[in-house]
Design a protein around this motif. Structure first.
Motif, short mmCIF file in Angstrom:
data_model
loop_
_atom_site.label_atom_id
_atom_site.label_comp_id
_atom_site.label_asym_id
_atom_site.label_seq_id
_atom_site.Cartn_x
_atom_site.Cartn_y
_atom_site.Cartn_z
N ARG A 79 0.85 -1.19 0.00
CA ARG A 79 0.00 0.00 0.00
C ARG A 79 0.90 1.25 0.00
N ILE A 80 0.58 2.21 -0.86
CA ILE A 80 1.44 3.39 -0.97
C ILE A 80 1.53 4.09 0.39
N ASP A 81 2.74 4.56 0.66
CA ASP A 81 3.05 5.11 1.98
C ASP A 81 4.31 5.96 1.81
N GLU A 82 4.36 7.09 2.46
CA GLU A 82 5.51 7.99 2.32
C GLU A 82 6.80 7.36 2.85
N ARG A 83 6.68 6.28 3.63
CA ARG A 83 7.87 5.65 4.22
C ARG A 83 8.49 4.59 3.32
N LEU B 294 5.51 -3.57 -6.34
CA LEU B 294 4.07 -3.46 -6.54
C LEU B 294 3.51 -2.42 -5.57
N LEU B 295 2.76 -1.47 -6.10
CA LEU B 295 2.18 -0.40 -5.30
C LEU B 295 0.67 -0.40 -5.43
N GLU B 296 -0.01 -0.51 -4.31
CA GLU B 296 -1.47 -0.52 -4.30
C GLU B 296 -1.99 0.82 -3.79
N LEU B 297 -2.88 1.43 -4.57
CA LEU B 297 -3.51 2.67 -4.13
C LEU B 297 -4.65 2.38 -3.17
N PRO B 298 -4.95 3.27 -2.23
CA PRO B 298 -6.12 3.08 -1.36
C PRO B 298 -7.38 3.01 -2.22
N HIS B 299 -8.30 2.15 -1.84
CA HIS B 299 -9.52 1.99 -2.62
C HIS B 299 -10.51 3.13 -2.37
N GLU B 300 -10.50 3.67 -1.17
CA GLU B 300 -11.55 4.60 -0.76
C GLU B 300 -11.35 6.00 -1.34
N VAL B 301 -10.10 6.41 -1.50
CA VAL B 301 -9.79 7.76 -1.99
C VAL B 301 -8.66 7.63 -3.01
N PHE B 302 -8.43 8.73 -3.75
CA PHE B 302 -7.29 8.74 -4.67
C PHE B 302 -6.18 9.57 -4.07
N ILE B 303 -5.03 8.95 -3.89
CA ILE B 303 -3.82 9.64 -3.47
C ILE B 303 -2.83 9.52 -4.61
N GLU C 227 2.61 10.31 -7.51
CA GLU C 227 3.69 10.89 -8.32
C GLU C 227 4.95 11.15 -7.51
N THR C 228 4.81 11.74 -6.33
CA THR C 228 5.99 12.02 -5.51
C THR C 228 6.72 10.74 -5.14
N LEU C 229 5.95 9.70 -4.78
CA LEU C 229 6.55 8.42 -4.43
C LEU C 229 7.25 7.81 -5.64
N LEU C 230 6.60 7.84 -6.81
CA LEU C 230 7.21 7.29 -8.03
C LEU C 230 8.51 8.00 -8.36
N ALA C 231 8.53 9.33 -8.18
CA ALA C 231 9.74 10.10 -8.45
C ALA C 231 10.87 9.70 -7.51
N GLY C 232 10.53 9.54 -6.22
CA GLY C 232 11.55 9.15 -5.25
C GLY C 232 12.09 7.75 -5.51
N LEU C 233 11.20 6.83 -5.88
CA LEU C 233 11.65 5.48 -6.21
C LEU C 233 12.56 5.49 -7.42
N ALA C 234 12.18 6.27 -8.44
CA ALA C 234 12.99 6.34 -9.65
C ALA C 234 14.39 6.87 -9.35
N GLN C 235 14.49 7.86 -8.47
CA GLN C 235 15.80 8.39 -8.10
C GLN C 235 16.65 7.34 -7.40
N ALA C 236 15.99 6.39 -6.73
CA ALA C 236 16.70 5.32 -6.02
C ALA C 236 16.93 4.10 -6.90
N GLY D 110 8.09 1.71 -9.77
CA GLY D 110 6.80 1.36 -9.20
C GLY D 110 5.91 0.66 -10.20
N VAL D 111 5.17 -0.33 -9.72
CA VAL D 111 4.19 -1.05 -10.54
C VAL D 111 2.82 -0.80 -9.90
N ILE D 112 2.01 0.02 -10.54
CA ILE D 112 0.69 0.36 -9.99
C ILE D 112 -0.25 -0.82 -10.23
N THR D 113 -0.72 -1.42 -9.14
CA THR D 113 -1.56 -2.61 -9.28
C THR D 113 -3.01 -2.24 -9.53
N HIS D 114 -3.62 -3.00 -10.41
CA HIS D 114 -5.04 -2.92 -10.81
C HIS D 114 -5.61 -1.49 -10.83
#
Length: 268
Positions: free
Chosen positions: A102-106, A127-136, A139-148, A152-156
Motif C-alpha cells: 500500500r502506498i506510503d511515504e515511508r 508493486l504499489l497498491e492505491l487506497p480503494h476509498e480515496v485517490f492519493i 507521483e511524488t513516491l514514483l519520483a523518489g523510487l525512480a531516483q533510487a 513502481g508497478v501500480i496494481t489494478h
C-alpha cells in the motif's frame, strides 16, 4: 545467421509453450486475505498450474491495514515452505517472494532497510497498491523510487474508481516509467463494466503494461490468465498479448527493462 527478430520469436514461442509467470497473487496460507489454510492454498496452486502458470510471485499485502503484520522474513519463510509443499504435492508451480505494498511515504526508506519486498526480491520493481476509498496521487513516491533506481508497478488501476474514469491521468507519471498491472479478470468483465472498459482504455496509454491474476482463491477470485491471453490476442494481436502476459511478466521478475505495447501489431 539468425536475425534478432528470429531469436526473439523463438524465445517467445518457447516461453509461450512453457506457460505464464503471474507477478501478483495472494497464495500464501494464513496471510492477509488470501487462502486461510494449507488445503486452500494447494487448491489455489492447482488452479494456477491448470491455468498454465508456471511461476507465481506471492504478494501478500504490506502496509495499509496490514502494517506491521507480515515482515519480509515471514513472507520469505512462507514462500520457502510453500515451495516444499508444492514439491510434495507434485504441483508443477514455483513460488517467488514479493508483496502488494500500500502506498506510503515511508516506502523508500522501507525498501532500503529491507522492510518491504520487491517483486521476486529482485530490488528493482515494487508493486504499489492505491487506497480503494480515496485517490492519493503517487507521483511524488514514483519520483523518489525512480531516483533510487526502483520502478513502481501500480496494481489494478482499472479497479480504482478515480483512475477507471480518468485513465489518461496516468500520463503525468510517464517521466518515472512506472508499470501498470492490469488484472486478467478485468478484461473478461470479472470486476464489472467500468473496470472492463478501463482495462482496455489503459492499453492506449504510454506506459509499460502487464497482466497478472491477483488471484485469492478458486471461486470469486480464481486465476484466468489463459482466457485473458486468448481474448487479448483477438484484439491486440498475438504479439501484443505476448508482451502483456508473457514477455513483461518475465522481464519484471528478472529485473529487466519492460517492453512497450504496440497496438499497431497484427495478430498471428
Amino acid at each position: 545467421m539468425q536475425s534478432f527478430g528470429a531469436n526473439r520469436t523463438e524465445r517467445v514461442e518457447s516461453e509461450r509453450d512453457a506457460g505464464f509467470i503471474d507477478v501478483h497473487c495472494h497464495c500464501l496460507p494464513g496471510l492477509d486475505d488470501g487462502p486461510p489454510d494449507v488445503p486452500s492454498t494447494l487448491a489455489l496452486c492447482r488452479a494456477l498450474a491448470a491455468d498454465r502458470i508456471k511461476t507465481v510471485v506471492a504478494t501478500p499485502h504490506q502496509l495499509g491495514r496490514y502494517d506491521g503484520l507480515y515482515d519480509v522474513g515471514t513472507i520469505r519463510l512462507a514462500v520457502a515452505q510453500l515451495n516444499e509443499l508444492l514439491v510434495k504435492a507434485q504441483i508443477p508451480l514455483h513460488v517467488l517472494p514479493g508483496a502488494d505494498v500500500r502506498i506510503d511515504e515511508r516506502i523508500g526508506g522501507f525498501v532500503q532497510s529491507d522492510r518491504v519486498l520487491t517483486v521476486a526480491d529482485n530490488g528493482r520493481y515494487l508493486l504499489l497498491e492505491l487506497p480503494h476509498e480515496v485517490f492519493i496521487d503517487p507521483e511524488t513516491l514514483l519520483a523518489g523510487l525512480a531516483q533510487a533506481g526502483l520502478c513502481g508497478v501500480i496494481t489494478h488501476p482499472e479497479r480504482h474508481m478515480f483512475l477507471a474514469e480518468r485513465p489518461q491521468y496516468v500520463r503525468r507519471w510517464a517521466a518515472y516509467r512506472p508499470c501498470l498491472q492490469i488484472t486478467a479478470a478485468s478484461f473478461l468483465g470479472g470486476f464489472g463494466r467500468r473496470s472492463e472498459r478501463a482495462a482496455w482504455a489503459f492499453l492506449q496509454e504510454p506506459l509499460p503494461l502487464l497482466v497478472a491474476t491477483d488471484a485469492h482463491d478458486t471461486t470469486g477470485r480464481a486465476p484466468c490468465m489463459t482466457d485473458a491471453y486468448r481474448l487479448l490476442g483477438r484484439y491486440v494481436g498475438r504479439d501484443g498479448a505476448d508482451i502483456l502476459c508473457i514477455e513483461n511478466p518475465r522481464r519484471l521478475v528478472a529485473g529487466e527493462n519492460l517492453a512497450m505495447l504496440d497496438l499497431g501489431m497484427g495478430g498471428s
